[in-house]
Motif scaffolding. Structure first.
Motif, mmCIF file in Angstrom:
data_model
loop_
_atom_site.group_PDB
_atom_site.id
_atom_site.type_symbol
_atom_site.label_atom_id
_atom_site.label_comp_id
_atom_site.label_asym_id
_atom_site.label_seq_id
_atom_site.Cartn_x
_atom_site.Cartn_y
_atom_site.Cartn_z
ATOM 1 N N PRO A 1 -9.161 -20.119 24.187
ATOM 2 C CA PRO A 1 -10.380 -21.629 24.314
ATOM 3 C C PRO A 1 -9.265 -22.358 24.388
ATOM 4 C CG PRO A 1 -9.988 -20.765 22.266
ATOM 5 C CD PRO A 1 -9.344 -19.897 22.439
ATOM 6 N N ASN A 2 -9.811 -23.364 25.291
ATOM 7 C CA ASN A 2 -8.975 -23.988 26.465
ATOM 8 C C ASN A 2 -8.771 -25.401 25.532
ATOM 9 O OD1 ASN A 2 -7.565 -24.870 29.007
ATOM 10 N ND2 ASN A 2 -10.032 -26.557 29.385
ATOM 11 N N GLY A 3 -7.123 -26.414 26.376
ATOM 12 C CA GLY A 3 -7.766 -28.127 24.921
ATOM 13 C C GLY A 3 -6.682 -27.617 24.310
ATOM 14 N N LEU A 4 -6.313 -26.451 23.863
ATOM 15 C CA LEU A 4 -4.961 -26.477 22.556
ATOM 16 C C LEU A 4 -3.841 -26.449 23.123
ATOM 17 C CD1 LEU A 4 -7.032 -24.764 19.935
ATOM 18 C CD2 LEU A 4 -5.878 -26.769 19.744
ATOM 19 N N GLU A 5 -2.974 -27.431 23.381
ATOM 20 C CA GLU A 5 -1.396 -27.278 24.068
ATOM 21 C C GLU A 5 -0.756 -27.685 23.451
ATOM 22 O OE1 GLU A 5 -4.357 -27.474 26.499
ATOM 23 O OE2 GLU A 5 -4.039 -25.466 26.877
ATOM 24 N N HIS A 6 0.390 -27.164 23.217
ATOM 25 C CA HIS A 6 1.308 -27.903 22.608
ATOM 26 C C HIS A 6 2.536 -27.275 22.016
ATOM 27 C CE1 HIS A 6 3.475 -29.989 19.532
ATOM 28 N NE2 HIS A 6 3.223 -31.529 20.272
ATOM 29 N N GLN A 7 4.063 -27.766 22.127
ATOM 30 C CA GLN A 7 4.776 -26.772 22.122
ATOM 31 C C GLN A 7 5.462 -26.157 21.027
ATOM 32 O OE1 GLN A 7 8.208 -29.681 23.240
ATOM 33 N NE2 GLN A 7 7.946 -30.666 20.980
ATOM 34 N N LEU B 1 -3.034 -18.303 18.136
ATOM 35 C CA LEU B 1 -2.566 -19.299 18.135
ATOM 36 C C LEU B 1 -1.988 -19.696 16.747
ATOM 37 C CD1 LEU B 1 -1.422 -20.878 20.258
ATOM 38 C CD2 LEU B 1 -4.074 -22.609 19.891
ATOM 39 N N TYR B 2 -0.547 -19.638 16.539
ATOM 40 C CA TYR B 2 0.556 -20.461 15.407
ATOM 41 C C TYR B 2 1.063 -21.359 15.663
ATOM 42 C CZ TYR B 2 2.202 -19.298 10.917
ATOM 43 O OH TYR B 2 3.219 -19.621 10.137
ATOM 44 N N ASN B 3 1.098 -22.011 14.494
ATOM 45 C CA ASN B 3 1.553 -23.095 14.693
ATOM 46 C C ASN B 3 3.405 -23.064 14.182
ATOM 47 O OD1 ASN B 3 3.119 -26.018 14.498
ATOM 48 N ND2 ASN B 3 0.463 -26.854 14.339
ATOM 49 N N ILE B 4 4.131 -23.466 14.341
ATOM 50 C CA ILE B 4 5.556 -23.150 14.036
ATOM 51 C C ILE B 4 6.085 -23.727 13.122
ATOM 52 C CG2 ILE B 4 6.005 -20.624 15.708
ATOM 53 C CD1 ILE B 4 7.834 -22.794 17.033
ATOM 54 N N VAL B 5 5.142 -25.278 12.939
ATOM 55 C CA VAL B 5 6.233 -26.762 12.448
ATOM 56 C C VAL B 5 4.755 -26.230 11.473
ATOM 57 C CG1 VAL B 5 6.236 -28.924 12.192
ATOM 58 C CG2 VAL B 5 7.353 -27.441 14.812
ATOM 59 N N VAL C 1 -3.161 -21.540 13.760
ATOM 60 C CA VAL C 1 -4.506 -22.851 14.596
ATOM 61 C C VAL C 1 -6.417 -22.013 14.359
ATOM 62 C CG1 VAL C 1 -4.989 -24.506 16.499
ATOM 63 C CG2 VAL C 1 -2.657 -24.225 15.981
ATOM 64 N N TYR C 2 -5.863 -20.830 14.924
ATOM 65 C CA TYR C 2 -7.379 -19.886 14.849
ATOM 66 C C TYR C 2 -6.483 -18.442 15.085
ATOM 67 C CZ TYR C 2 -7.230 -19.618 20.641
ATOM 68 O OH TYR C 2 -6.489 -19.251 22.112
ATOM 69 N N SER C 3 -8.214 -17.568 14.787
ATOM 70 C CA SER C 3 -7.845 -16.100 14.414
ATOM 71 C C SER C 3 -8.990 -15.951 15.912
ATOM 72 C CB SER C 3 -7.242 -15.466 13.765
ATOM 73 O OG SER C 3 -5.755 -14.964 13.962
ATOM 74 N N ASN D 1 -10.847 -32.049 27.685
ATOM 75 C CA ASN D 1 -11.631 -30.291 28.263
ATOM 76 C C ASN D 1 -11.759 -29.404 27.108
ATOM 77 O OD1 ASN D 1 -8.730 -29.941 27.609
ATOM 78 N ND2 ASN D 1 -8.857 -28.880 29.625
ATOM 79 N N PHE D 2 -11.600 -29.435 25.447
ATOM 80 C CA PHE D 2 -11.410 -28.288 25.196
ATOM 81 C C PHE D 2 -12.505 -27.573 25.201
ATOM 82 C CE2 PHE D 2 -12.839 -27.005 20.778
ATOM 83 C CZ PHE D 2 -12.142 -26.098 20.447
ATOM 84 N N GLN D 3 -12.546 -26.641 25.031
ATOM 85 C CA GLN D 3 -13.806 -25.482 25.481
ATOM 86 C C GLN D 3 -12.928 -23.710 24.390
ATOM 87 O OE1 GLN D 3 -14.679 -23.813 28.976
ATOM 88 N NE2 GLN D 3 -16.668 -24.912 28.082
ATOM 89 N N ILE D 4 -14.447 -24.220 23.789
ATOM 90 C CA ILE D 4 -14.275 -22.413 22.579
ATOM 91 C C ILE D 4 -14.460 -21.123 23.718
ATOM 92 C CG2 ILE D 4 -14.683 -20.831 20.161
ATOM 93 C CD1 ILE D 4 -14.963 -23.746 19.341
ATOM 94 N N PHE D 5 -15.244 -21.389 24.107
ATOM 95 C CA PHE D 5 -15.921 -20.500 25.186
ATOM 96 C C PHE D 5 -15.522 -20.866 26.631
ATOM 97 C CE2 PHE D 5 -17.692 -18.485 21.135
ATOM 98 C CZ PHE D 5 -16.765 -17.597 20.516
#
Length: 280
Positions: free
Chosen positions: A27-33, A51-55, A60-62, A264-268
């Motif tokens: 998926p596009n549009g899910l960028e964070h440190q 995609l894992y949120n370490i904070v 966030v998703y599997s 620009n978020f896109q799942i597929f």
């Protein structure tokens, strides 16, 4: 003999882990440190991507490929954790939680069993459910806290599990090729606390979308219009939590309004509309 679950933390996904993603693209549009990819491995074989949120200490998703199954659950699998999330390690093996006390120096970057022990309002819900897998190893690999979010019991057992069952039957019956599924969450600040410290974010909504471009065109219309892709979401509460089924495009717009994703978020890729269909 304990099978080893392996999870490789990656900045960029390796080709072998991209096989769980439609057109090899996450998926596009899910960028964070604070977000890191995990290539979830079991017995030396990649099984799915998280995609894992370490904070916030939640996925966030599997993203996974659906396997035709009878829906039976896997029993007696120990919960796992991911040692690589906190330390530079020469192993990519995910480990079962140890029995008894140990100094868990990885707690800073991920959830641990203690976070859920006293959180009586919530239970552990898997984003990639074992019901959507068939082989015992694939099922077992879903039992890692890096694939788990806190969910209310009624939503988990009555609402979300029922929908997972509906999707399993639909894809079993009408998807001829590979079905790619992405299941994720939104958050709004609610946290599980332990010892007066924020430990695990509680999802506001759970959402899921599938993409199957090779499907049975002779399926009944009430099923056929839900191909090649469809989606759903539900409110993670004890009330007003019924699932809403919608198109992938409408889910995308819903998530743009309700969570922190780029425009620009896109799942597929291409919303899972094959190029041949777009030309029509």
């Amino acid at each position: 003999m304990i099978s080893e679950v392996r999870g490789r933390v990656e900045k960029e996904l390796s080709p072998e882990c991209r096989e769980f993603l439609y057109m090899g693209t996450p998926p596009n549009g899910l960028e964070h440190q604070s977000l890191q990819f995990i290539c979830q491995r079991y017995n030396n074989k990649p099984r799915y991507v998280t995609l894992y949120n370490i904070v916030d200490h939640i996925p966030v998703y599997s993203a996974y490929t659906f396997k035709r199954s009878d829906g039976e659950k896997c029993m007696d699998v120990p919960w796992m954790y991911e040692p690589q999330l906190s330390t530079s390690s020469d192993t990519d093996e995910m480990q079962p939680f140890p029995h008894g006390y140990m100094h868990m120096n990885f707690e800073d970057s991920q959830a641990v069993l203690d976070d859920y022990t006293n959180a009586i309002l919530y239970e552990r819900g898997t984003l990639n459910p074992d019901e959507h897998q068939d082989e015992p190893d694939d099922k077992a690999s879903t039992y890692t806290l890096t694939n788990v979010v806190p969910v209310t019991p009624d939503f988990n057992n009555r609402v979300w599990s029922k929908q997972e069952h509906i999707i399993r039957k639909r894809l079993n019956n009408y998807c001829r090729g590979t079905a790619y599924i992405v299941t994720g969450i939104t958050t709004s600040g609610k946290m599980i606390r332990r010892e007066n410290i924020n430990r695990v974010a509680v999802p506001t909504y759970l959402w899921s979308a599938y993409c199957c471009v090779d499907f049975d065109h002779n399926a009944p219309y009430n099923e056929r219009y839900k191909f090649p892709s469809f989606a759903y979401y539900g409110l993670n509460e004890e009330e007003n939590n019924e699932v809403v089924e919608i198109s992938v495009q409408k889910l995308k717009e819903f998530l743009k309004r309700t969570t922190f994703v780029d425009q620009n978020f896109q799942i597929f890729v291409g919303d899972c509309v094959p190029a041949s269909n777009k030309a029509e």
